[in-house]
Design an enzyme around this catalytic site. Structure first.
Site, PDB file in Angstrom:
ATOM      1  CE  LYS A 159      -3.649   2.430   2.522  1.00  0.00           C
ATOM      2  NZ  LYS A 159      -4.706   2.342   3.545  1.00  0.00           N
ATOM      3  CG  HIS A 205       0.542 -36.822 -30.386  1.00  0.00           C
ATOM      4  ND1 HIS A 205       0.387 -37.064 -31.723  1.00  0.00           N
ATOM      5  CD2 HIS A 205       1.693 -36.123 -30.265  1.00  0.00           C
ATOM      6  CE1 HIS A 205       1.400 -36.530 -32.391  1.00  0.00           C
ATOM      7  NE2 HIS A 205       2.208 -35.952 -31.508  1.00  0.00           N
TER       8      HIS A 205
END
Length: 525
Positions: A141, A286
């Protein structure tokens, strides 16, 4: 006016101490006062660095088993006060609060704790960091004046910038660090909220599954960008869940950068290899297994997996559920493969694989089964991973001929492999010296008959006397007939078709054994 801000005092409190001493040493060398807590302070002192305890800033010792140490105005006032507001400066001066210009914090490893099998509620609660996120948020902050460092990955760049700017950091850097800190606390809170939803009502006991969460929180940290996705025109990246487990967090010991397709195939490969209690080697191409083998040794299992389909194995990935030894590695090094994953490697194995400089070698810590997530347009699908196990005790023989003991063992092996083949799926398998071996894999066909024919077509080993597994029921006798015509003598399938009686009659007419599992294993992607 320069946007560079000097770092004169840094507060360091980290769980992950990777690179900590080097980073703190650079800070100290630039005249930065080091303030720290607990184990972090000890690590710095052990390295010969001068460190002030947080208790000297707060006037209070660490309390409640470390639950309270930084939650104090002496810390947060030093972080949050704005240096350009005279009233802020006057207030901290009045109360003797020293400015803190850098906060170096990483959080308790909540995700790792949550990933432990059988973790209890008390363990989880104690691994919820309170002070750390509070300091990160305070520092983020007030980024205009304070640098917040939430990851050890930032150390190298910060050391370079600090040295170049005589102990100062730019506004751009402080802003980048602040955003990363807020992302860190957001991900941390999300992980906690998601995990606590699974906990039982009582304080004691293990976490439990309680159905789908009312809010699906997806929280993961970018690990690295990838060269591209499935194809060169697709951007891609790898994210980690912070657990240090599974393929996403595997340690790469050698080889080229992992690709998107490598990671997808490796995940499929490891999932299948992990199915077996015996020594198993799987070769994936694959996402589908082109070969799987069991053996008394890793070398034996690998040679069986390779023998099933050596052509498809070229350019695939290998998964092993045991430590890879030198003999197995020497065999694997003869074949061009993209990657290997295993829980460990002997020194001899690494030497043998090291000759293949581009070969990616991964060491994995197994992850517990979790949820499977798939994105669809407009939303997500969430399901349990397919963990259904089938054993000899739960299968039911539905034909006049019973499978032999050897056929039964082969059927259960084929069933495990079939679970990891894209549907429609048919797997032919056999036993070699008592160990399972695939013979033909028919994957991803639109027709179950085509899957049976394709699996037979792919076989390079004899099909006569094999067994066959089907991931779902045969809707008509023609699929069963194709399997039997290919040479299978026993079949395992879920059952459940309205034409089961016709299929059973066909099996009896053909003189083969057939068992039902009552479990289906569709795998659509």
């Amino acid at each position: 006016m320069s946007d560079l801000k000097a770092v004169r005092r840094a507060l360091l409190s980290v769980t992950d101490k990777t690179g900590l001493v080097e980073f703190a040493g650079v800070l100290a060398g630039l005249g930065v006062e080091l303030v720290s807590t607990g184990g972090t302070a000890k690590a710095l002192r052990d390295a010969g660095l001068t460190v002030k305890d947080v208790a000297e800033l707060t006037g209070f010792p660490e309390m409640l088993d470390g639950r309270v140490k930084t939650l104090h105005p002496g810390v947060h006032g030093g972080i949050l006060h704005r240096r350009d507001v005279p009233e802020h400066v006057a207030a901290v001066t009045e109360h003797g609060i020293a400015p803190i210009d850098m906060v170096v914090v990483n959080l308790y490893a909540f995700e790792k704790t949550a990933a432990k099998p059988g973790v209890t509620t008390p363990e989880l609660i104690e691994n919820i960091d309170i002070g750390g996120p509070s300091m990160l948020r305070s520092a983020a902050k007030n980024f205009a004046d304070v640098a917040v460092v939430s990851s050890a990955a930032d150390y190298a760049g910060l050391m370079e910038e600090l040295k170049a700017n005589e102990g100062r950091l730019s506004l751009e850097t402080r802003w980048r660090l602040a955003r990363a800190a807020f992302a860190t606390t957001a991900a941390y809170d999300s992980a906690i909220a998601t995990t606590l939803e699974k906990l039982p009502a009582g304080f004691e006991g293990a976490a439990e599954e309680k159905g789908p969460p009312p809010v699906l929180r997806i929280s993961a940290t970018l690990k690295n960008t990838l060269r591209y996705g499935e194809n060169p025109h697709q951007a891609a990246a790898l994210y980690t869940d912070g657990s240090a487990l599974g393929i996403a967090n595997a340690e790469q010991l050698q080889g080229k950068e992992l690709s998107y397709n490598n990671l997808v195939d490796l995940d499929a490969c490891w999932a299948l290899a992990s199915e077996f209690e015996q020594t198993a080697v799987v070769i994936i191409k694959h996402t589908n297994p082109c070969g799987a083998g069991l053996g008394a040794t890793v070398e034996q299992a690998y040679l069986r997996a390779l023998e099933a389909d050596p052509v498809s194995a070229f350019g695939g990935v290998i998964g092993v559920n045991r430590e890879v030894d030198g003999a197995a590695a020497a065999q694997m090094a003869k074949l061009f493969v993209e990657a290997i994953v295993a829980p460990g490697y002997t020194a001899e194995a690494l030497a043998a694989l090291g000759a293949k400089k581009n070969l990616r070698v991964l060491k994995i810590e197994p992850a517990a089964p979790g949820m499977a997530l798939k994105q669809i347009s407009g939303g997500f699908l969430l399901q349990d991973e397919d963990r259904a196990a089938v054993t000899e005790e739960i299968i039911t023989c539905v034909t006049a001929r019973k499978p032999t003991a050897e056929e039964t063992k082969a059927l259960l092996f084929a069933w495990k492999v079939c679970k990891h083949v894209k549907s429609n799926a048919i797997v032919y398998a056999r036993l070699q010296e008592g160990f399972g071996q695939t013979v033909g894999v028919g994957a991803g066909q639109m027709s179950r008959v085509d899957a049976a024919r394709f699996g037979a077509m792919k076989a390079v080993l004899p099909l006569e006397g094999t067994v066959a597994a089907s991931d779902a029921f045969f809707p008509f006798p023609d699929g069963l007939e194709a399997v039997v015509n290919a040479g299978a003598t026993a079949i395992i399938q879920p059952g459940g078709s309205v034409r089961d009686a016709e299929v059973i009659a066909a099996a009896d007419r053909l003189g083969v054994a057939m068992v039902f599992t009552g479990v289906r294993h569709f795998r659509h992607g």
